[in-house]
Design an enzyme around this catalytic site. Structure first.
Site, PDB file in Angstrom:
ATOM      1  N   PRO A   1     -19.565  37.402   5.975  1.00 39.13           N
ATOM      2  CA  PRO A   1     -20.976  37.662   5.706  1.00 39.13           C
ATOM      3  C   PRO A   1     -21.185  39.109   5.241  1.00 39.13           C
ATOM      4  O   PRO A   1     -20.504  40.022   5.690  1.00 39.13           O
ATOM      5  CB  PRO A   1     -21.640  37.411   7.062  1.00 39.13           C
ATOM      6  CG  PRO A   1     -20.721  36.463   7.754  1.00 39.13           C
ATOM      7  CD  PRO A   1     -19.342  36.860   7.322  1.00 39.13           C
TER       8      PRO A   1
ATOM      9  N   LYS B   1     -22.938  45.518   7.674  1.00 38.52           N
ATOM     10  CA  LYS B   1     -22.594  44.233   8.281  1.00 38.52           C
ATOM     11  C   LYS B   1     -22.649  44.262   9.805  1.00 38.52           C
ATOM     12  O   LYS B   1     -22.274  43.293  10.457  1.00 38.52           O
ATOM     13  CB  LYS B   1     -21.191  43.827   7.820  1.00 38.52           C
ATOM     14  CG  LYS B   1     -21.034  43.774   6.305  1.00 38.52           C
ATOM     15  CD  LYS B   1     -19.588  43.490   5.914  1.00 38.52           C
ATOM     16  CE  LYS B   1     -19.396  43.577   4.410  1.00 38.52           C
ATOM     17  NZ  LYS B   1     -18.006  43.267   4.000  1.00 38.52           N
TER      18      LYS B   1
ATOM     19  N   ARG C   1     -10.026  38.248  -3.181  1.00 35.78           N
ATOM     20  CA  ARG C   1      -9.831  37.970  -4.594  1.00 35.78           C
ATOM     21  C   ARG C   1     -10.802  38.746  -5.469  1.00 35.78           C
ATOM     22  O   ARG C   1     -11.888  39.114  -5.047  1.00 35.78           O
ATOM     23  CB  ARG C   1      -9.983  36.474  -4.855  1.00 35.78           C
ATOM     24  CG  ARG C   1      -8.908  35.634  -4.197  1.00 35.78           C
ATOM     25  CD  ARG C   1      -9.090  34.170  -4.511  1.00 35.78           C
ATOM     26  NE  ARG C   1      -7.987  33.386  -3.957  1.00 35.78           N
ATOM     27  CZ  ARG C   1      -7.837  32.082  -4.122  1.00 35.78           C
ATOM     28  NH1 ARG C   1      -8.749  31.397  -4.810  1.00 35.78           N
ATOM     29  NH2 ARG C   1      -6.809  31.457  -3.610  1.00 35.78           N
TER      30      ARG C   1
END
Length: 265
Positions: free
Chosen positions: A2, A51, A254
């Site tokens: 998240p 976060k 990625r």
């Protein structure tokens, strides 16, 4: 994982359920804090920085949690509970007197202590674009200071700017036409930070806009590049490329990009 806008929305949900309320039960089901009993405390506020989620209580203590890859929160109304199969995964339980209960499930980070000590845990983070007062100049300066470091890696460094994760790093590079491995010192950091703040704030505050970067909510069309390896670019039709990991990223995330819209320079 998240990202900051996700945690921002989560904090708003917990705020509605818990802030100002007295706890009839409060348990931290992790070894370091298993003996703590928060019953009788009043929840004062929920705060976020990037976060990180912080829950403040009326005795100058704070609960610090981080979702990372596995964690989540759920809130159930008075008289209800979570399924039996989920209960072994509960790490935090905050039950309001005559009100709802919030459960932190599979949270990999649960810290509790004096508010000053919990604030110190996030002191090395960069500015948060979702804070009411965001220091955009500091954020831009932090990016420029990274020199030859690839911009996609810089955007993932929470010490530079707190909040963006892999999705935003990839989408922002596309939106600014940046090859992901462009040296950070070569980008227009002020324009990049302005876009980052605007995009993340839109995502976090506009209903239905959560992490929709294209403006199109249809399946497979909500992102420009993230998760779209091998598919045609929604702007030019070129096949989206991907590499398995971002150099220097311990989480091996990625990187996606359009070689036409984001040419190497």
């Amino acid at each position: 994982m998240p990202e900051g806008d996700t945690v921002f929305v989560l904090a708003a949900r917990l705020r509605r359920a818990l802030d100002g309320a007295l706890l009839r039960a409060g348990r931290l089901q992790v070894p370091a804090h298993a003996v703590e009993n928060l019953a009788g405390r009043r929840v004062v506020a929920h705060r976020t920085h990037g976060k990180h989620l912080l829950t403040d209580f009326d005795d100058d203590t704070t609960l610090h949690t981080h979702l990372r890859m596995s964690g989540s929160w759920t809130v159930v109304r008075a008289g209800r509970s979570i399924p039996q199969r989920v209960r072994p995964d509960v790490r935090v339980r905050l039950a309001v007197v005559d009100g709802p209960t919030a459960y932190g499930i599979l949270l990999p980070v649960v810290d509790y202590g004096w508010t000053g000590d919990m604030n110190a845990l996030i002191a090395d983070l960069g500015p948060d674009p979702l804070h009411p007062v965001f220091d955009a100049e500091l954020g831009a300066g932090n990016i420029a200071a990274q020199g030859r470091r690839p911009i996609v890696s810089t955007l993932l460094d929470q010490r530079v700017i707190a909040g963006p994760g892999n999705l935003w790093a990839n989408e922002l590079c596309f939106l600014r036409g940046l090859w992901p491995w462009t040296p950070s010192g070569d980008v227009d950091a002020q324009r990049l930070v302005a876009l980052l703040e605007r995009a993340m704030r839109h995502s976090a505050t506009v209903p239905g806009a959560m992490q929709v970067t294209t403006g199109d909510t249809r399946k497979g069309r909500s992102h420009w590049v993230a998760g779209r390896a091998g598919q045609p670019c929604l702007r030019c039709g070129t096949s989206i490329r991907v590499v398995a990991e971002i150099p220097g990223d311990p989480d091996r995330r990625r990187t996606w990009w359009c070689p036409s819209c984001q040419p190497e320079r």
